[in-house]
Design an enzyme around this catalytic site. Structure first.
Site, PDB file in Angstrom:
ATOM      1  N   ARG A  16      -4.758  -1.445   0.589  1.00  0.00           N
ATOM      2  CA  ARG A  16      -3.868  -0.288   0.456  1.00  0.00           C
ATOM      3  C   ARG A  16      -3.227  -0.224  -0.944  1.00  0.00           C
ATOM      4  O   ARG A  16      -3.551   0.643  -1.752  1.00  0.00           O
ATOM      5  CB  ARG A  16      -2.794  -0.340   1.566  1.00  0.00           C
ATOM      6  CG  ARG A  16      -1.956   0.908   1.713  1.00  0.00           C
ATOM      7  CD  ARG A  16      -0.852   1.076   0.708  1.00  0.00           C
ATOM      8  NE  ARG A  16       0.093  -0.036   0.678  1.00  0.00           N
ATOM      9  CZ  ARG A  16       1.035  -0.142  -0.236  1.00  0.00           C
ATOM     10  NH1 ARG A  16       1.176   0.777  -1.188  1.00  0.00           N
ATOM     11  NH2 ARG A  16       1.864  -1.185  -0.251  1.00  0.00           N
ATOM     12  N   ASP A  17      -2.381  -1.191  -1.254  1.00  0.00           N
ATOM     13  CA  ASP A  17      -1.649  -1.124  -2.525  1.00  0.00           C
ATOM     14  C   ASP A  17      -2.626  -1.259  -3.693  1.00  0.00           C
ATOM     15  O   ASP A  17      -2.463  -0.630  -4.741  1.00  0.00           O
ATOM     16  CB  ASP A  17      -0.601  -2.251  -2.583  1.00  0.00           C
ATOM     17  CG  ASP A  17       0.540  -1.957  -3.542  1.00  0.00           C
ATOM     18  OD1 ASP A  17       0.383  -1.074  -4.405  1.00  0.00           O
ATOM     19  OD2 ASP A  17       1.588  -2.616  -3.439  1.00  0.00           O
ATOM     20  N   HIS A 208       7.502  -8.821  -2.165  1.00  0.00           N
ATOM     21  CA  HIS A 208       6.331  -8.040  -2.605  1.00  0.00           C
ATOM     22  C   HIS A 208       6.424  -7.912  -4.126  1.00  0.00           C
ATOM     23  O   HIS A 208       7.111  -7.043  -4.654  1.00  0.00           O
ATOM     24  CB  HIS A 208       6.424  -6.679  -1.906  1.00  0.00           C
ATOM     25  CG  HIS A 208       5.361  -5.686  -2.220  1.00  0.00           C
ATOM     26  ND1 HIS A 208       4.360  -5.350  -1.327  1.00  0.00           N
ATOM     27  CD2 HIS A 208       5.152  -4.905  -3.302  1.00  0.00           C
ATOM     28  CE1 HIS A 208       3.584  -4.420  -1.855  1.00  0.00           C
ATOM     29  NE2 HIS A 208       4.046  -4.126  -3.059  1.00  0.00           N
ATOM     30  N   HIS A 210       4.777  -7.339  -7.817  1.00  0.00           N
ATOM     31  CA  HIS A 210       3.702  -6.943  -8.724  1.00  0.00           C
ATOM     32  C   HIS A 210       3.776  -7.898  -9.921  1.00  0.00           C
ATOM     33  O   HIS A 210       4.856  -8.353 -10.301  1.00  0.00           O
ATOM     34  CB  HIS A 210       3.829  -5.470  -9.105  1.00  0.00           C
ATOM     35  CG  HIS A 210       3.409  -4.572  -7.973  1.00  0.00           C
ATOM     36  ND1 HIS A 210       2.179  -3.968  -7.913  1.00  0.00           N
ATOM     37  CD2 HIS A 210       4.045  -4.240  -6.827  1.00  0.00           C
ATOM     38  CE1 HIS A 210       2.076  -3.275  -6.792  1.00  0.00           C
ATOM     39  NE2 HIS A 210       3.199  -3.419  -6.113  1.00  0.00           N
ATOM     40  N   CYS A 241      -3.001   0.633 -12.518  1.00  0.00           N
ATOM     41  CA  CYS A 241      -3.854   1.738 -12.924  1.00  0.00           C
ATOM     42  C   CYS A 241      -4.337   1.486 -14.345  1.00  0.00           C
ATOM     43  O   CYS A 241      -3.524   1.325 -15.256  1.00  0.00           O
ATOM     44  CB  CYS A 241      -3.058   3.037 -12.861  1.00  0.00           C
ATOM     45  SG  CYS A 241      -3.979   4.411 -13.503  1.00  0.00           S
ATOM     46  N   ASN A 250      -0.461  -6.470  -7.336  1.00  0.00           N
ATOM     47  CA  ASN A 250       0.381  -7.523  -6.761  1.00  0.00           C
ATOM     48  C   ASN A 250      -0.139  -8.891  -7.200  1.00  0.00           C
ATOM     49  O   ASN A 250      -1.267  -9.014  -7.669  1.00  0.00           O
ATOM     50  CB  ASN A 250       0.298  -7.474  -5.229  1.00  0.00           C
ATOM     51  CG  ASN A 250       0.923  -6.226  -4.659  1.00  0.00           C
ATOM     52  OD1 ASN A 250       0.282  -5.196  -4.576  1.00  0.00           O
ATOM     53  ND2 ASN A 250       2.173  -6.320  -4.294  1.00  0.00           N
TER      54      ASN A 250
HETATM   55  P1  HMG Z   1       5.520  16.869  -0.567  1.00  0.00           P
HETATM   56  O1  HMG Z   1       4.604  17.497  -1.544  1.00  0.00           O
HETATM   57  O2  HMG Z   1       6.974  16.944  -0.824  1.00  0.00           O
HETATM   58  O3  HMG Z   1       5.325  17.328   0.937  1.00  0.00           O
HETATM   59  O4  HMG Z   1       5.073  15.366  -0.432  1.00  0.00           O
HETATM   60  P2  HMG Z   1       4.683  18.542   1.639  1.00  0.00           P
HETATM   61  O5  HMG Z   1       5.149  18.428   3.057  1.00  0.00           O
HETATM   62  O6  HMG Z   1       4.996  19.805   0.870  1.00  0.00           O
HETATM   63  O7  HMG Z   1       3.120  18.273   1.578  1.00  0.00           O
HETATM   64  C1  HMG Z   1       2.291  18.470   0.462  1.00  0.00           C
HETATM   65  C2  HMG Z   1       0.861  18.581   0.930  1.00  0.00           C
HETATM   66  O8  HMG Z   1       0.450  17.367   1.540  1.00  0.00           O
HETATM   67  C3  HMG Z   1       0.663  19.645   1.996  1.00  0.00           C
HETATM   68  O9  HMG Z   1      -0.682  20.080   1.884  1.00  0.00           O
HETATM   69  C4  HMG Z   1       0.809  18.870   3.293  1.00  0.00           C
HETATM   70  O10 HMG Z   1       0.132  19.465   4.357  1.00  0.00           O
HETATM   71  C5  HMG Z   1       0.148  17.567   2.911  1.00  0.00           C
HETATM   72  P3  HMG Z   1      -1.021  21.544   1.324  1.00  0.00           P
HETATM   73  O11 HMG Z   1      -0.368  22.485   2.282  1.00  0.00           O
HETATM   74  O12 HMG Z   1      -0.415  21.598  -0.056  1.00  0.00           O
HETATM   75  O13 HMG Z   1      -2.507  21.579   1.347  1.00  0.00           O
HETATM   76  N1  HMG Z   1       0.680  16.413   3.644  1.00  0.00           N
HETATM   77  C6  HMG Z   1      -0.081  15.526   4.272  1.00  0.00           C
HETATM   78  N2  HMG Z   1      -1.414  15.455   4.447  1.00  0.00           N
HETATM   79  C7  HMG Z   1      -1.872  14.392   5.137  1.00  0.00           C
HETATM   80  N3  HMG Z   1      -1.067  13.409   5.629  1.00  0.00           N
HETATM   81  C8  HMG Z   1       0.249  13.452   5.460  1.00  0.00           C
HETATM   82  C9  HMG Z   1       0.787  14.561   4.769  1.00  0.00           C
HETATM   83  N4  HMG Z   1       2.049  14.882   4.436  1.00  0.00           N
HETATM   84  C10 HMG Z   1       1.966  16.043   3.729  1.00  0.00           C
HETATM   85  N5  HMG Z   1       1.007  12.480   5.938  1.00  0.00           N
HETATM   86  C11 HMG Z   1       4.918  13.257   0.706  1.00  0.00           C
HETATM   87  C12 HMG Z   1       5.809  14.427   0.336  1.00  0.00           C
HETATM   88  C13 HMG Z   1       5.830  12.147   1.203  1.00  0.00           C
HETATM   89  C14 HMG Z   1       3.968  13.702   1.816  1.00  0.00           C
HETATM   90  C15 HMG Z   1       4.111  12.816  -0.545  1.00  0.00           C
HETATM   91  O14 HMG Z   1       5.017  12.616  -1.578  1.00  0.00           O
HETATM   92  C16 HMG Z   1       3.323  11.562  -0.334  1.00  0.00           C
HETATM   93  O15 HMG Z   1       2.385  11.533   0.456  1.00  0.00           O
HETATM   94  N6  HMG Z   1       3.679  10.496  -1.076  1.00  0.00           N
HETATM   95  C17 HMG Z   1       2.994   9.219  -0.936  1.00  0.00           C
HETATM   96  C18 HMG Z   1       2.985   8.511  -2.246  1.00  0.00           C
HETATM   97  C19 HMG Z   1       2.371   7.146  -2.060  1.00  0.00           C
HETATM   98  O16 HMG Z   1       1.567   6.920  -1.176  1.00  0.00           O
HETATM   99  N7  HMG Z   1       2.741   6.203  -2.946  1.00  0.00           N
HETATM  100  C20 HMG Z   1       2.220   4.883  -2.900  1.00  0.00           C
HETATM  101  C21 HMG Z   1       2.708   4.092  -1.710  1.00  0.00           C
HETATM  102  S1  HMG Z   1       4.324   3.384  -1.949  1.00  0.00           S
HETATM  103  C22 HMG Z   1       4.019   1.990  -2.928  1.00  0.00           C
HETATM  104  O17 HMG Z   1       2.913   1.764  -3.376  1.00  0.00           O
HETATM  105  C23 HMG Z   1       5.141   1.007  -3.119  1.00  0.00           C
HETATM  106  C24 HMG Z   1       4.965  -0.265  -2.272  1.00  0.00           C
HETATM  107  O18 HMG Z   1       3.725  -0.906  -2.557  1.00  0.00           O
HETATM  108  C25 HMG Z   1       6.123  -1.226  -2.547  1.00  0.00           C
HETATM  109  C26 HMG Z   1       6.341  -1.502  -4.039  1.00  0.00           C
HETATM  110  O19 HMG Z   1       5.398  -2.017  -4.698  1.00  0.00           O
HETATM  111  O20 HMG Z   1       7.409  -1.185  -4.501  1.00  0.00           O
HETATM  112  C27 HMG Z   1       4.975   0.081  -0.771  1.00  0.00           C
HETATM  113 MG    MG Z   2       3.421  -2.270  -4.155  1.00  0.00          MG
END
Ligand code: HMG
Ligand code: MG
Length: 311
Positions: A16-17, A208, A210, A241, A250
């Protein structure tokens, strides 16, 4: 050494990450083979994918196919990230056995990552956590930027602790404290986990790191001495990236497991099988593994002798 646990649960987050940042498409079969190899190597928690918006993270758009396509091993859980109720529905439809929700200790990072401030994201996540729990799915909570934010700089400890407390109140069984930009050093890491544990208890916390500045193993050791027993890691150091200067994956699971075994801490992981999993995914991605162990000739040759036909 004093104060170390006898056992550590390693949470593998590479599929995933790690893979969420790959610039080129990665075949669903490569992802599935990776997850299966990690489980076969003895990892009991393998974070498999994310049901986030494919507009935001196109690389994991095949989350359904990955989770559905897996041959699941007994006793292994395959958590998936969900950002909202839509993600939870998709995760349930694909048969998820547990989920992770994620927020941050910094508003700017939270907005860039999820288009919501921290408090807006917590509001969005509360119904997700309660619906997941009602469906019998354990919920992990992630907090990003616990030791610093790329946009806001220093992050107050009180902020991290308050968010951790909110996630516990929502019913998270575990909080993973993310040093997203690998900025922490050992004393700061230890102080941070001790501070948060003052509210949540140490048993609820995972770390966690990195490895952006090469501090991960030192930070993890300091956190183990503080009582941490759950550590996230990414096989072959997947992540980061190639187009974003300084972004890094990580801590490599191979290097972490090597250190833990050297400290007589049990993980249940077969290090040789793990290194092979790292080699296999790195080959599929067309590059050398980003773990120190995976680059050693002795592990290369061990892998070759295992891979050779028996007859
Ligand atoms: P948004 O643009 O504010 O929300 O995103 P929205 O509701 O307007 O949705 C935008 C589009 O996405 C729409 O599609 C929705 O239908 C669709 P469109 O109408 O434009 O075609 N959509 C979805 N589609 C499928 N599954 C869903 C979904 N939700 C909306 N669940 C949102 C808000 C939270 C959805 C967006 O910002 C998002 O998905 N962000 C995820 C970012 C991400 O995954 N980042 C990496 C993970 S976190 C990380 O890596 C940190 C971690 O490792 C810890 C660390 O290292 O610190 C965990
Ligand atoms: Mg992470």
């Amino acid at each position: 050494m004093n104060g170390l646990p006898r056992e550590v649960r390693v949470v593998e987050v590479g599929p995933r990450d790690g893979l969420q940042n790959e610039p080129d498409p990665v075949a669903t079969t490569v992802k599935i083979e990776l997850i299966e190899a990690l489980a076969a190597a003895g990892l009991k928690t393998v974070e498999a994918t994310s049901f986030v918006s494919p507009r935001w993270i196109p690389q994991l758009a095949d989350a359904h196919e990955v989770l559905r396509g897996l041959r699941r091993a007994e006793g292994v859980s395959y958590p998936v990230l969900v950002p909202n109720l839509r993600g939870l529905e998709r995760a349930r439809a694909a048969g998820a056995d547990s989920v992770a929700i994620f927020t941050a200790a910094s508003d700017t990072f939270s907005r860039k990552n999820t288009n919501a401030t921290v408090s807006e994201s917590l509001e969005r996540l509360a119904p997700v956590a309660s619906a997941a729990r009602a469906a019998g799915l354990p919920v992990r909570g992630y907090i990003s930027c616990v030791l610093g934010c790329p946009y806001e700089g220093d992050v107050p400890l009180q902020r991290v602790t308050a968010v951790a407390n909110d996630l516990i109140q929502m019913g998270c069984h575990e909080i993973s404290l993310g040093d997203t930009i690998g900025i922490g050093t050992p004393a700061a890491a230890r102080t941070m986990v001790e501070h948060v544990a003052g509210v949540t208890g140490m048993a609820r916390l995972a770390v966690h790191f990195h490895d952006t500045r090469g501090q991960s193993l030192a930070n993890i050791l300091a956190c183990l001495q503080a009582g941490i027993t759950v550590v996230d890691a990414s096989v072959a150091g997947l992540g980061g990236c190639p187009y974003a200067a300084g972004a890094s994956g990580n801590v490599a699971t191979e290097d972490l497991v090597y250190m833990l075994h050297g400290l007589d801490i049990e993980t249940g992981v077969d290090l040789t099988a793990l290194v092979r999993a790292g080699h296999a995914v790195s080959r599929a991605l067309g590059r050398a593994p980003n773990s120190r162990l995976g680059r050693l000739p002795e592990y290369e040759s061990r892998q070759t002798s295992i891979d050779e036909p028996k007859d």
